[in-house]
Scaffold this active site. Structure first.
Site, PDB file in Angstrom:
ATOM      1  N   GLU A   1       0.806  -1.228   0.000  1.00 47.84           N
ATOM      2  CA  GLU A   1       0.000   0.000   0.000  1.00 47.84           C
ATOM      3  C   GLU A   1       0.834   1.270   0.000  1.00 47.84           C
ATOM      4  O   GLU A   1       1.986   1.276   0.405  1.00 47.84           O
ATOM      5  CB  GLU A   1      -0.842   0.052   1.276  1.00 47.84           C
ATOM      6  CG  GLU A   1      -1.752  -1.109   1.444  1.00 47.84           C
ATOM      7  CD  GLU A   1      -2.395  -1.091   2.817  1.00 47.84           C
ATOM      8  OE1 GLU A   1      -3.303  -1.881   3.025  1.00 47.84           O
ATOM      9  OE2 GLU A   1      -1.976  -0.292   3.670  1.00 47.84           O
TER      10      GLU A   1
ATOM     11  N   CYS B   1       3.141   8.356   2.257  1.00 46.30           N
ATOM     12  CA  CYS B   1       3.495   7.299   3.196  1.00 46.30           C
ATOM     13  C   CYS B   1       3.853   6.055   2.365  1.00 46.30           C
ATOM     14  O   CYS B   1       3.013   5.504   1.659  1.00 46.30           O
ATOM     15  CB  CYS B   1       2.289   7.057   4.100  1.00 46.30           C
ATOM     16  SG  CYS B   1       2.562   5.818   5.327  1.00 46.30           S
TER      17      CYS B   1
ATOM     18  N   CYS C   1       5.122  -7.794   7.359  1.00 48.31           N
ATOM     19  CA  CYS C   1       6.133  -7.376   8.342  1.00 48.31           C
ATOM     20  C   CYS C   1       6.481  -8.583   9.194  1.00 48.31           C
ATOM     21  O   CYS C   1       5.600  -9.377   9.515  1.00 48.31           O
ATOM     22  CB  CYS C   1       5.571  -6.242   9.214  1.00 48.31           C
ATOM     23  SG  CYS C   1       6.786  -5.479  10.305  1.00 48.31           S
TER      24      CYS C   1
ATOM     25  N   CYS D   1       3.528  -6.186  16.082  1.00 50.02           N
ATOM     26  CA  CYS D   1       2.990  -5.215  17.031  1.00 50.02           C
ATOM     27  C   CYS D   1       1.492  -5.485  17.133  1.00 50.02           C
ATOM     28  O   CYS D   1       0.817  -5.659  16.111  1.00 50.02           O
ATOM     29  CB  CYS D   1       3.284  -3.801  16.562  1.00 50.02           C
ATOM     30  SG  CYS D   1       5.063  -3.553  16.358  1.00 50.02           S
TER      31      CYS D   1
ATOM     32  N   CYS E   1      -1.181  -3.296  15.326  1.00 55.43           N
ATOM     33  CA  CYS E   1      -0.943  -2.967  13.922  1.00 55.43           C
ATOM     34  C   CYS E   1      -1.481  -4.072  13.026  1.00 55.43           C
ATOM     35  O   CYS E   1      -1.178  -5.249  13.216  1.00 55.43           O
ATOM     36  CB  CYS E   1       0.553  -2.786  13.686  1.00 55.43           C
ATOM     37  SG  CYS E   1       0.964  -2.607  11.936  1.00 55.43           S
TER      38      CYS E   1
ATOM     39  N   GLY F   1       5.571  -2.550   6.716  1.00 54.17           N
ATOM     40  CA  GLY F   1       6.914  -3.085   6.888  1.00 54.17           C
ATOM     41  C   GLY F   1       7.816  -2.299   7.809  1.00 54.17           C
ATOM     42  O   GLY F   1       7.513  -1.180   8.193  1.00 54.17           O
TER      43      GLY F   1
ATOM     44  N   SER G   1      10.528   5.716   9.885  1.00 53.08           N
ATOM     45  CA  SER G   1       9.962   5.279  11.164  1.00 53.08           C
ATOM     46  C   SER G   1      10.379   3.844  11.456  1.00 53.08           C
ATOM     47  O   SER G   1      10.232   2.961  10.613  1.00 53.08           O
ATOM     48  CB  SER G   1       8.430   5.365  11.096  1.00 53.08           C
ATOM     49  OG  SER G   1       7.861   4.819  12.268  1.00 53.08           O
TER      50      SER G   1
ATOM     51  N   SER H   1       8.747   4.305  16.934  1.00 53.90           N
ATOM     52  CA  SER H   1       7.451   3.854  17.438  1.00 53.90           C
ATOM     53  C   SER H   1       7.632   3.382  18.874  1.00 53.90           C
ATOM     54  O   SER H   1       7.849   2.205  19.128  1.00 53.90           O
ATOM     55  CB  SER H   1       6.927   2.710  16.565  1.00 53.90           C
ATOM     56  OG  SER H   1       6.629   3.205  15.279  1.00 53.90           O
ATOM     57  N   LEU H   2       7.523   4.317  19.812  1.00 61.39           N
ATOM     58  CA  LEU H   2       7.764   3.987  21.222  1.00 61.39           C
ATOM     59  C   LEU H   2       6.527   3.309  21.831  1.00 61.39           C
ATOM     60  O   LEU H   2       6.596   2.184  22.297  1.00 61.39           O
ATOM     61  CB  LEU H   2       8.145   5.263  21.985  1.00 61.39           C
ATOM     62  CG  LEU H   2       8.632   5.053  23.410  1.00 61.39           C
ATOM     63  CD1 LEU H   2       9.911   4.233  23.446  1.00 61.39           C
ATOM     64  CD2 LEU H   2       8.839   6.394  24.107  1.00 61.39           C
ATOM     65  N   HIS H   3       5.427   4.000  21.834  1.00 61.45           N
ATOM     66  CA  HIS H   3       4.097   3.466  22.190  1.00 61.45           C
ATOM     67  C   HIS H   3       3.914   3.024  23.643  1.00 61.45           C
ATOM     68  O   HIS H   3       2.787   2.745  24.055  1.00 61.45           O
ATOM     69  CB  HIS H   3       3.683   2.296  21.286  1.00 61.45           C
ATOM     70  CG  HIS H   3       3.678   2.617  19.833  1.00 61.45           C
ATOM     71  ND1 HIS H   3       3.143   3.765  19.315  1.00 61.45           N
ATOM     72  CD2 HIS H   3       4.164   1.933  18.760  1.00 61.45           C
ATOM     73  CE1 HIS H   3       3.288   3.772  17.998  1.00 61.45           C
ATOM     74  NE2 HIS H   3       3.912   2.687  17.637  1.00 61.45           N
TER      75      HIS H   3
ATOM     76  N   ASN I   1      -6.209   3.504  15.324  1.00 61.86           N
ATOM     77  CA  ASN I   1      -7.144   3.303  14.220  1.00 61.86           C
ATOM     78  C   ASN I   1      -7.613   1.847  14.268  1.00 61.86           C
ATOM     79  O   ASN I   1      -6.837   0.948  13.966  1.00 61.86           O
ATOM     80  CB  ASN I   1      -6.414   3.603  12.906  1.00 61.86           C
ATOM     81  CG  ASN I   1      -7.374   4.012  11.819  1.00 61.86           C
ATOM     82  OD1 ASN I   1      -8.563   3.694  11.874  1.00 61.86           O
ATOM     83  ND2 ASN I   1      -6.865   4.709  10.840  1.00 61.86           N
TER      84      ASN I   1
ATOM     85  N   CYS J   1      -2.783   1.653   8.089  1.00 63.04           N
ATOM     86  CA  CYS J   1      -1.851   0.598   7.759  1.00 63.04           C
ATOM     87  C   CYS J   1      -2.493  -0.778   7.558  1.00 63.04           C
ATOM     88  O   CYS J   1      -3.101  -1.326   8.464  1.00 63.04           O
ATOM     89  CB  CYS J   1      -0.914   0.533   8.955  1.00 63.04           C
ATOM     90  SG  CYS J   1       0.708  -0.018   8.617  1.00 63.04           S
TER      91      CYS J   1
HETATM   92  N1  SAH Z   1       7.424  -0.508  10.985  1.00 64.63           N
HETATM   93  C1  SAH Z   1       7.645   0.867  11.218  1.00 64.63           C
HETATM   94  C2  SAH Z   1       6.980   1.772  10.205  1.00 64.63           C
HETATM   95  C3  SAH Z   1       5.608   1.385   9.747  1.00 64.63           C
HETATM   96  S1  SAH Z   1       4.308   1.508  10.940  1.00 64.63           S
HETATM   97  C4  SAH Z   1       7.233   1.240  12.605  1.00 64.63           C
HETATM   98  O1  SAH Z   1       6.620   0.427  13.288  1.00 64.63           O
HETATM   99  O2  SAH Z   1       7.563   2.341  13.028  1.00 64.63           O
HETATM  100  C5  SAH Z   1       4.032   3.279  10.937  1.00 64.63           C
HETATM  101  C6  SAH Z   1       3.342   3.803  12.200  1.00 64.63           C
HETATM  102  O3  SAH Z   1       1.953   3.475  12.195  1.00 64.63           O
HETATM  103  C7  SAH Z   1       3.915   3.229  13.470  1.00 64.63           C
HETATM  104  O4  SAH Z   1       4.137   4.213  14.436  1.00 64.63           O
HETATM  105  C8  SAH Z   1       2.827   2.301  13.895  1.00 64.63           C
HETATM  106  O5  SAH Z   1       2.947   2.071  15.233  1.00 64.63           O
HETATM  107  C9  SAH Z   1       1.590   3.043  13.489  1.00 64.63           C
HETATM  108  N2  SAH Z   1       0.387   2.194  13.442  1.00 64.63           N
HETATM  109  C10 SAH Z   1       0.273   0.943  12.997  1.00 64.63           C
HETATM  110  N3  SAH Z   1      -0.997   0.487  13.118  1.00 64.63           N
HETATM  111  C11 SAH Z   1      -1.719   1.481  13.663  1.00 64.63           C
HETATM  112  C12 SAH Z   1      -3.095   1.622  14.034  1.00 64.63           C
HETATM  113  N4  SAH Z   1      -3.976   0.630  13.872  1.00 64.63           N
HETATM  114  N5  SAH Z   1      -3.497   2.805  14.562  1.00 64.63           N
HETATM  115  C13 SAH Z   1      -2.607   3.820  14.700  1.00 64.63           C
HETATM  116  N6  SAH Z   1      -1.303   3.738  14.385  1.00 64.63           N
HETATM  117  C14 SAH Z   1      -0.849   2.583  13.863  1.00 64.63           C
HETATM  118 FE1  SF4 Z   2       5.604  -3.949  11.564  1.00 62.44          FE
HETATM  119 FE2  SF4 Z   2       5.591  -1.293  12.173  1.00 62.44          FE
HETATM  120 FE3  SF4 Z   2       3.306  -2.730  12.115  1.00 62.44          FE
HETATM  121 FE4  SF4 Z   2       5.064  -3.139  14.069  1.00 62.44          FE
HETATM  122  S1  SF4 Z   2       3.928  -1.233  13.670  1.00 62.44           S
HETATM  123  S2  SF4 Z   2       3.993  -4.751  12.902  1.00 62.44           S
HETATM  124  S3  SF4 Z   2       6.987  -2.890  12.988  1.00 62.44           S
HETATM  125  S4  SF4 Z   2       4.640  -2.303  10.376  1.00 62.44           S
END
Ligand code: SAH
Ligand code: SF4
Length: 413
Positions: free
Chosen positions: A122, A135, A142, A146, A149, A212, A244, A266-268, A345, A388
């Site tokens: 995408e 983006c 991936c 996470c 995600c 990814g 990222s 991506s600390l979270h 999301n 994503c």
């Molecule tokens: N793999 C890398 C980059 C792709 S993800 C990473 O994890 O940083 C890009 C961003 O989208 C990350 O910060 C991820 O945590 C966030 N993300 C993924 N799924 C999401 C969701 N359902 N709602 C909000 N943010 C999300």
């Molecule tokens: Fe992969 Fe980034 Fe999604 Fe984590 S947040 S599963 S590293 S794409």
């Protein structure tokens, strides 16, 4: 997977299938997209041009590809008419295939794309008042999982090649109509450059935040971004590109040194227990190690701060205490940082909910009062599932439904 071979990914213990540099095409021609100028010259040499010719032609072709967005050798007016079919027999200038393109009411655009060997990924374009951000995906699927995600629920199919990564930027420029118009003949350099950098272009920024983990496909991402940053190529400033990562600590310094783009992490979560659960790579590279790598990131400064992404998950990582701990950690490591608060999301079957707006607001206030910029990211393109991994799933569902319909029709015959 006839088109893949086993190669280790840097920082990754288990080898996973990754693509070759160039995805082979059924017609045997070589796709020049994503190849550096020197490699194009080499290929032209192998095809029979002498070294001087190969160098000259590769320079011209490179300019037409990245500066002009041309995909047809016939349009390359400074290349001899007889030479153009010779090139077209051997080479192509490709783009990812578009499976589906969607346009949100808020201007967000999303594409479901496909590689030449049939894998889907995408790309999303998000226009704002003062910028337009593309983006970009780095992998199909991936390897990391996470929990919030959607991409994390898909298996890694393979890494995208440099051509498939930079091809996303090219395709966005095509779709937005952002190539200089007309023929190069008769334009002097100054006029040409002025046209190209004219204000009003929509695509101004790139974020490696699609599908990814870019630091698990380091070399291809680096090579693609080099083309994006090349003054003779797409000429986008490294200050307008953000990579990222979920926290692939051993690759972070290399990223700063060899690519030099802005870093987002991506600390979270701020405790081991919670981050282990939602960003499982944390079990391998913990928060302290990650923040130290951020402190050491080449090029980070108050003018170029590191972005910490923090997805707001209800009753999981969103308490006042978590916000205060976030401020404390950023101070402890003296990080030039900003925090991006991302409302979660949701996707079907997701194990979390988004925090309430009041909670997000309070969390943002605490971080802001701690002296750290903490904007809340506005959800965009919700009507087209611009989060994503979601478009891909919607398309898969649709094709399954289509298959079912076809099966029913066949059965009824
Ligand atoms: N793999 C890398 C980059 C792709 S993800 C990473 O994890 O940083 C890009 C961003 O989208 C990350 O910060 C991820 O945590 C966030 N993300 C993924 N799924 C999401 C969701 N359902 N709602 C909000 N943010 C999300
Ligand atoms: Fe992969 Fe980034 Fe999604 Fe984590 S947040 S599963 S590293 S794409």
């Amino acid at each position: 997977m006839a088109d893949t071979q086993l190669m280790p990914i840097p920082g990754q213990v288990d080898p996973v299938p990754v693509a070759r540099d160039i995805t082979p095409r059924a017609d045997g021609r070589v796709d020049l997209m994503g190849l550096p100028k020197g490699r194009i010259a080499e290929l032209m040499g192998e095809a029979g041009l002498d070294a001087k010719q190969a160098k000259l032609r590769s320079k011209q072709v490179y300019h037409w590809i990245y500066h002009r967005g041309v995909t047809d050798f016939e349009a390359m007016t400074d290349i001899a008419k007889t030479m153009r079919p010779w090139l077209a027999e051997r080479f192509v200038i490709g783009r990812p295939n578009v499976v589906e393109a969607q346009h949100s009411v808020d201007g967000t655009r999303k594409w479901l794309l496909q590689t030449d060997d049939g894998h889907e990924f995408e790309m999303v374009f998000i226009p704002d008042a003062d910028r337009g951000t593309l983006c970009v995906s780095s992998q199909v699927g991936c390897t990391l999982n996470c929990r919030f995600c959607h991409t994390g629920t898909m298996k890694l199919v393979r890494n995208l090649t440099p051509g498939e990564i930079v091809g996303q930027v090219m395709l966005a420029r095509d779709a937005l109509g952002e190539w200089p118009k007309g023929s190069m003949a008769g334009l002097d350099d100054a006029e040409d450059a002025g046209h190209y950098t004219a204000d009003g272009r929509l695509l101004t920024n790139i974020v490696m935040m699609g599908m990814g983990e870019p630091l698990y496909n380091f070399e291809n991402v680096r090579d693609a971004l080099k083309l994006v940053m090349d003054g003779d190529g797409l000429a986008l400033s490294k200050r307008r590109i953000t990579l990222s990562t979920s926290g692939v600590v051993p690759m972070m310094a290399k990223c700063g040194e060899e690519i030099g783009v802005n870093l987002a992490v991506s600390l979270h979560a701020v405790t081991k227990e919670i981050r282990d659960e939602i960003v499982p790579i944390n079990k391998k590279y913990g928060i302290e190690e990650l923040l130290q790598a951020c402190a050491d990131y080449p090029g980070a400064s108050n003018a170029r701060r590191i972005t910490f992404e923090y997805v707001m998950l209800k009753d999981k990582n969103d308490s006042d205490e978590h916000a205060r701990e976030l401020v404390r950690l950023i101070r402890e490591y003296r990080l030039p940082a900003k925090v991006n608060l991302i409302p979660f999301n949701p996707w079907p079957g997701a194990p979390y909910e988004c925090s309430t707006p009041e909670r997000v607001k309070r969390f943002a206030e605490i971080v802001f009062d701690g002296g750290i910029s903490a904007p809340v990211r506005t959800p965009r393109g919700r009507d087209i599932d611009a989060a994503c991994g979601q478009l891909k799933t919607a398309a898969e569902k649709k094709s399954r439904a289509e298959r079912d319909r076809e099966a029913a029709a066949t059965a009824a015959e």
